[in-house]
Write an enzyme that holds these catalytic residues in place. Structure first.
Site, PDB file in Angstrom:
ATOM      1  N   PHE A  67       0.836  -1.213   0.000  1.00 53.82           N
ATOM      2  CA  PHE A  67       0.000   0.000   0.000  1.00 53.82           C
ATOM      3  C   PHE A  67       0.867   1.257   0.000  1.00 53.82           C
ATOM      4  O   PHE A  67       0.379   2.327  -0.345  1.00 53.82           O
ATOM      5  CB  PHE A  67      -0.851   0.065   1.281  1.00 53.82           C
TER       6      PHE A  67
ATOM      7  N   THR B  42      -4.279   1.755  -8.676  1.00 52.45           N
ATOM      8  CA  THR B  42      -5.418   2.655  -8.792  1.00 52.45           C
ATOM      9  C   THR B  42      -5.956   2.694 -10.217  1.00 52.45           C
ATOM     10  O   THR B  42      -5.190   2.493 -11.175  1.00 52.45           O
ATOM     11  CB  THR B  42      -4.982   4.077  -8.376  1.00 52.45           C
ATOM     12  N   ASP B  43      -7.239   2.990 -10.340  1.00 50.49           N
ATOM     13  CA  ASP B  43      -7.815   3.147 -11.686  1.00 50.49           C
ATOM     14  C   ASP B  43      -7.236   4.361 -12.416  1.00 50.49           C
ATOM     15  O   ASP B  43      -7.378   4.488 -13.625  1.00 50.49           O
ATOM     16  CB  ASP B  43      -9.349   3.250 -11.610  1.00 50.49           C
ATOM     17  N   GLU B  44      -6.566   5.259 -11.646  1.00 50.23           N
ATOM     18  CA  GLU B  44      -6.068   6.486 -12.273  1.00 50.23           C
ATOM     19  C   GLU B  44      -4.978   6.211 -13.304  1.00 50.23           C
ATOM     20  O   GLU B  44      -4.693   7.057 -14.150  1.00 50.23           O
ATOM     21  CB  GLU B  44      -5.591   7.472 -11.195  1.00 50.23           C
TER      22      GLU B  44
ATOM     23  N   TYR C 221       1.151  11.684 -10.020  1.00 51.52           N
ATOM     24  CA  TYR C 221       0.764  10.567  -9.131  1.00 51.52           C
ATOM     25  C   TYR C 221       0.446   9.318  -9.944  1.00 51.52           C
ATOM     26  O   TYR C 221       0.999   8.246  -9.695  1.00 51.52           O
ATOM     27  CB  TYR C 221      -0.452  10.964  -8.276  1.00 51.52           C
TER      28      TYR C 221
ATOM     29  N   LYS D 219       2.307   5.687 -10.215  1.00 52.41           N
ATOM     30  CA  LYS D 219       1.640   4.408  -9.896  1.00 52.41           C
ATOM     31  C   LYS D 219       1.739   3.469 -11.104  1.00 52.41           C
ATOM     32  O   LYS D 219       1.958   2.261 -10.948  1.00 52.41           O
ATOM     33  CB  LYS D 219       0.165   4.632  -9.521  1.00 52.41           C
TER      34      LYS D 219
ATOM     35  N   VAL E  68     -14.484  23.574  -4.303  1.00 48.55           N
ATOM     36  CA  VAL E  68     -14.805  22.626  -5.377  1.00 48.55           C
ATOM     37  C   VAL E  68     -14.022  23.063  -6.613  1.00 48.55           C
ATOM     38  O   VAL E  68     -14.147  24.204  -7.053  1.00 48.55           O
ATOM     39  CB  VAL E  68     -16.325  22.613  -5.661  1.00 48.55           C
ATOM     40  N   TYR E  69     -13.200  22.156  -7.130  1.00 53.13           N
ATOM     41  CA  TYR E  69     -12.339  22.511  -8.265  1.00 53.13           C
ATOM     42  C   TYR E  69     -13.177  22.640  -9.534  1.00 53.13           C
ATOM     43  O   TYR E  69     -14.024  21.781  -9.830  1.00 53.13           O
ATOM     44  CB  TYR E  69     -11.276  21.431  -8.510  1.00 53.13           C
TER      45      TYR E  69
HETATM   46  P1  NAD Z   1      -2.349   7.164   2.300  1.00 53.02           P
HETATM   47  O1  NAD Z   1      -1.609   8.339   1.765  1.00 53.02           O
HETATM   48  O2  NAD Z   1      -3.463   7.389   3.259  1.00 53.02           O
HETATM   49  O3  NAD Z   1      -1.333   6.173   3.018  1.00 53.02           O
HETATM   50  C1  NAD Z   1      -0.066   5.897   2.508  1.00 53.02           C
HETATM   51  C2  NAD Z   1       0.764   5.275   3.627  1.00 53.02           C
HETATM   52  O4  NAD Z   1       2.053   4.946   3.093  1.00 53.02           O
HETATM   53  C3  NAD Z   1       1.004   6.221   4.817  1.00 53.02           C
HETATM   54  O5  NAD Z   1       0.827   5.520   6.026  1.00 53.02           O
HETATM   55  C4  NAD Z   1       2.450   6.655   4.644  1.00 53.02           C
HETATM   56  O6  NAD Z   1       3.083   6.955   5.866  1.00 53.02           O
HETATM   57  C5  NAD Z   1       3.050   5.423   3.986  1.00 53.02           C
HETATM   58  N1  NAD Z   1       4.230   5.751   3.186  1.00 53.02           N
HETATM   59  C6  NAD Z   1       4.397   6.766   2.300  1.00 53.02           C
HETATM   60  N2  NAD Z   1       5.636   6.722   1.792  1.00 53.02           N
HETATM   61  C7  NAD Z   1       6.267   5.649   2.344  1.00 53.02           C
HETATM   62  C8  NAD Z   1       7.554   5.089   2.195  1.00 53.02           C
HETATM   63  N3  NAD Z   1       8.476   5.631   1.394  1.00 53.02           N
HETATM   64  N4  NAD Z   1       7.857   3.971   2.905  1.00 53.02           N
HETATM   65  C9  NAD Z   1       6.954   3.421   3.744  1.00 53.02           C
HETATM   66  N5  NAD Z   1       5.717   3.924   3.927  1.00 53.02           N
HETATM   67  C10 NAD Z   1       5.368   5.026   3.236  1.00 53.02           C
HETATM   68  O7  NAD Z   1      -2.831   6.376   1.030  1.00 53.02           O
HETATM   69  P2  NAD Z   1      -4.129   5.450   0.838  1.00 53.02           P
HETATM   70  O8  NAD Z   1      -5.237   6.287   0.348  1.00 53.02           O
HETATM   71  O9  NAD Z   1      -4.298   4.588   2.023  1.00 53.02           O
HETATM   72  O10 NAD Z   1      -3.646   4.560  -0.390  1.00 53.02           O
HETATM   73  C11 NAD Z   1      -2.938   3.336  -0.177  1.00 53.02           C
HETATM   74  C12 NAD Z   1      -2.601   2.717  -1.521  1.00 53.02           C
HETATM   75  O11 NAD Z   1      -3.808   2.494  -2.247  1.00 53.02           O
HETATM   76  C13 NAD Z   1      -1.740   3.623  -2.394  1.00 53.02           C
HETATM   77  O12 NAD Z   1      -0.798   2.791  -3.053  1.00 53.02           O
HETATM   78  C14 NAD Z   1      -2.710   4.227  -3.384  1.00 53.02           C
HETATM   79  O13 NAD Z   1      -2.072   4.505  -4.615  1.00 53.02           O
HETATM   80  C15 NAD Z   1      -3.730   3.113  -3.529  1.00 53.02           C
HETATM   81  N6  NAD Z   1      -5.106   3.532  -3.866  1.00 53.02           N
HETATM   82  C16 NAD Z   1      -5.726   4.514  -3.139  1.00 53.02           C
HETATM   83  C17 NAD Z   1      -7.048   4.854  -3.449  1.00 53.02           C
HETATM   84  C18 NAD Z   1      -7.795   5.890  -2.656  1.00 53.02           C
HETATM   85  O14 NAD Z   1      -8.927   6.250  -3.022  1.00 53.02           O
HETATM   86  N7  NAD Z   1      -7.271   6.396  -1.555  1.00 53.02           N
HETATM   87  C19 NAD Z   1      -7.700   4.199  -4.498  1.00 53.02           C
HETATM   88  C20 NAD Z   1      -7.020   3.206  -5.214  1.00 53.02           C
HETATM   89  C21 NAD Z   1      -5.727   2.874  -4.869  1.00 53.02           C
HETATM   90  P1  TYD Z   2      -9.298  13.471  -4.400  1.00 54.42           P
HETATM   91  O1  TYD Z   2     -10.038  13.099  -3.177  1.00 54.42           O
HETATM   92  O2  TYD Z   2      -8.057  14.278  -4.286  1.00 54.42           O
HETATM   93  O3  TYD Z   2      -9.027  12.112  -5.209  1.00 54.42           O
HETATM   94  P2  TYD Z   2      -8.474  11.895  -6.727  1.00 54.42           P
HETATM   95  O4  TYD Z   2      -7.988  13.180  -7.261  1.00 54.42           O
HETATM   96  O5  TYD Z   2      -7.375  10.912  -6.525  1.00 54.42           O
HETATM   97  O6  TYD Z   2      -9.634  11.350  -7.487  1.00 54.42           O
HETATM   98  O7  TYD Z   2     -10.291  14.279  -5.342  1.00 54.42           O
HETATM   99  C1  TYD Z   2     -11.530  13.723  -5.741  1.00 54.42           C
HETATM  100  C2  TYD Z   2     -12.177  14.710  -6.686  1.00 54.42           C
HETATM  101  O8  TYD Z   2     -12.538  15.902  -5.954  1.00 54.42           O
HETATM  102  C3  TYD Z   2     -11.261  15.188  -7.804  1.00 54.42           C
HETATM  103  O9  TYD Z   2     -12.043  15.357  -8.987  1.00 54.42           O
HETATM  104  C4  TYD Z   2     -10.747  16.529  -7.329  1.00 54.42           C
HETATM  105  C5  TYD Z   2     -11.893  17.065  -6.494  1.00 54.42           C
HETATM  106  N1  TYD Z   2     -11.524  17.924  -5.349  1.00 54.42           N
HETATM  107  C6  TYD Z   2     -12.163  19.167  -5.165  1.00 54.42           C
HETATM  108  O10 TYD Z   2     -13.013  19.564  -5.968  1.00 54.42           O
HETATM  109  N2  TYD Z   2     -11.795  19.915  -4.086  1.00 54.42           N
HETATM  110  C7  TYD Z   2     -10.849  19.529  -3.183  1.00 54.42           C
HETATM  111  O11 TYD Z   2     -10.538  20.277  -2.215  1.00 54.42           O
HETATM  112  C8  TYD Z   2     -10.231  18.236  -3.371  1.00 54.42           C
HETATM  113  C9  TYD Z   2      -9.170  17.740  -2.422  1.00 54.42           C
HETATM  114  C10 TYD Z   2     -10.607  17.476  -4.460  1.00 54.42           C
END
Ligand code: NAD
Ligand code: TYD
Length: 378
Positions: free
Chosen positions: A81, A139-141, A164, A168, A220-221
């Site tokens: 993760f 991620t789907d991104e 980002y 990934k 909101v962006y």
């Molecule tokens: P997050 O930013 O909340 O957590 C990331 C964690 O990784 C943190 O605890 C951070 O301290 C740790 N970390 C960062 N750099 C590090 C390093 N160099 N060594 C060790 N630990 C490190 O992220 P998240 O939202 O929990 O996402 C987790 C994973 O899931 C990521 O790989 C992200 O790309 C993927 N993901 C996230 C989402 C989402 O909606 N949040 C969706 C799909 C996939």
């Molecule tokens: P985010 O939660 O940053 O996830 P991701 O960019 O990885 O999808 O953003 C979700 C959506 O919300 C994205 O289209 C950007 C938008 N956004 C805002 O409009 N305002 C904000 O302050 C943030 C953080 C995101």
């Protein structure tokens, strides 16, 4: 079984640790986390008391750390993760994202290869210890951005558009390369946007909740028409568990729950839900940072309305729409999302109302500086 869970103190990683502990109480969990701004041990207070858990503060890029860990523990599974995860931050500092998400992933793969292989076969491929697997949480991104129609499938061409998602995608490609070149047993999961408890308030949903409670503007962006496909974090954790234990080696699995929403609709829904809770359960009004007492002695909540919304400058290269086709994981592995959005979002909002201490704790460091820098001139 022993699982190495990197990034286990972050949003999804910590939810995964909690899921694993309750589902597999016999499992040993080793958490490796650098505890960046996004990682917080307060998220794992209870779990860290459990003797099944070992926590190591360290960087996935640091070979000494990963070598020590693999030499001291017989690890069966790696679930990666750990990553820099926020698009806005990647626009400010792309190199850090490449270091962690690409090189960190490669360092983990390489260390695992060293400790998981025993000699070579007749074709010069490494011989892998039975039962090991490396799962890359992606991620789907990485697929880029969609127009009004269509879905991302596992065969959609990778077309990342932010630093980002490019980082990934780089991580995914090196995982695939280890799968092909060294026959390493790997899986990649690509999930849509998650929401739920322990989400750091730099991402849309927790940031909006935090700002509403403080009576602050909701940024909101652009025009808010961008679409994200939201999945409850617990459902994502179950999907990762499923792929880890049952997924076919070398396969990619998309994870999503067909739940597309425009950003503006999410923001309006969160405003309305918080307003309704405050109206029907006035005891929650104590959580509001903006306290204006009315003549009748009650706390005013009339300001919790759409006027809080502020349309701000758009994100650079803002992806318009994400939408996952989860047919493969559902038909092959039987995974289905269980938490419908209308229930999940209310559950999430209550979690934040009831866990303001956690929010205070994770935003007590550099958060205000970050917020000012990111939103000050928007
Ligand atoms: P997050 O930013 O909340 O957590 C990331 C964690 O990784 C943190 O605890 C951070 O301290 C740790 N970390 C960062 N750099 C590090 C390093 N160099 N060594 C060790 N630990 C490190 O992220 P998240 O939202 O929990 O996402 C987790 C994973 O899931 C990521 O790989 C992200 O790309 C993927 N993901 C996230 C989402 C989402 O909606 N949040 C969706 C799909 C996939
Ligand atoms: P985010 O939660 O940053 O996830 P991701 O960019 O990885 O999808 O953003 C979700 C959506 O919300 C994205 O289209 C950007 C938008 N956004 C805002 O409009 N305002 C904000 O302050 C943030 C953080 C995101």
């Amino acid at each position: 079984m022993t699982y190495l869970i990197t990034g286990g103190a972050g949003f999804i990683g910590s939810n995964f640790v909690k899921h694993m502990l309750s589902k597999y109480p016999e499992a040993k969990l080793i958490i490796l986390d650098a505890l960046t701004y996004a990682g917080n041990l307060g998220t794992l207070t209870e779990e860290l008391k459990n003797p099944q858990i070992t926590f190591i503060k360290g960087d996935i890029c640091d070979r000494q750390v990963t070598e020590q860990l693999f030499s001291e523990h017989t690890i069966d599974y790696v679930v990666n993760f750990a990553a820099e995860s926020h698009v806005d931050r990647s626009i400010e500092n792309p190199q850090l994202f490449l270091q962690v998400n690409v090189l960190g992933t490669q360092n983990l793969l390489d260390t695992a290869k060293k400790y998981w292989t025993e000699g070579k076969d007749d074709n010069n491929y490494p011989v892998w210890r039975k039962g090991v697997k490396f799962l890359q949480v992606s991620t789907d991104e990485v697929y880029g951005s969609l127009g009004d129609e269509g879905y991302f499938t596992e065969t959609t061409t990778l077309s990342p558009r932010s630093p980002y998602s490019a980082a990934k995608a780089g991580g995914d490609l090196i995982v695939q390369a280890y799968g092909e070149t060294y026959k390493m047993p790997v899986n990649i999961t690509r999930c849509s946007n998650n929401y739920g408890p322990y989400h750091f308030p730099e991402k849309l949903i927790p940031l909006i909740i935090k700002n509403i409670l403080a009576g602050q503007q909701l940024p909101v962006y652009g025009n808010g028409s961008n679409v994200r496909d939201w999945l409850y974090v617990g459902d994502h954790c179950k999907a990762i568990d499923t792929v880890l234990h049952n997924g076919r080696i070398d396969e990619v699995y998309n994870i999503g729950g067909h739940n597309e929403k425009k950003n503006i609709d999410i923001v309006k829904l969160v405003i309305k839900t918080i307003h309704d809770i405050m109206e029907n359960e006035p005891e929650y009004r104590k959580v509001l940072k903006k306290q204006e007492v009315l003549a009748d002695g009650t706390t005013d909540i009339s300001w919790i309305n759409d006027n809080l919304i502020s349309f701000v400058k758009d994100r650079q290269g803002h992806d318009q729409r994400y939408a996952i086709d989860p047919t493969k994981i559902s038909s092959e592995l039987g995974w289905l999302p269980e938490t419908f959005f209308d229930k999940g979002i209310v559950k999430t909002i209550y979690w934040y109302l009831n866990n303001q201490e956690w929010v205070e704790e994770v935003t007590s460091g550099d958060y205000m500086k970050y917020y000012e820098q990111m939103y000050g001139n928007r």
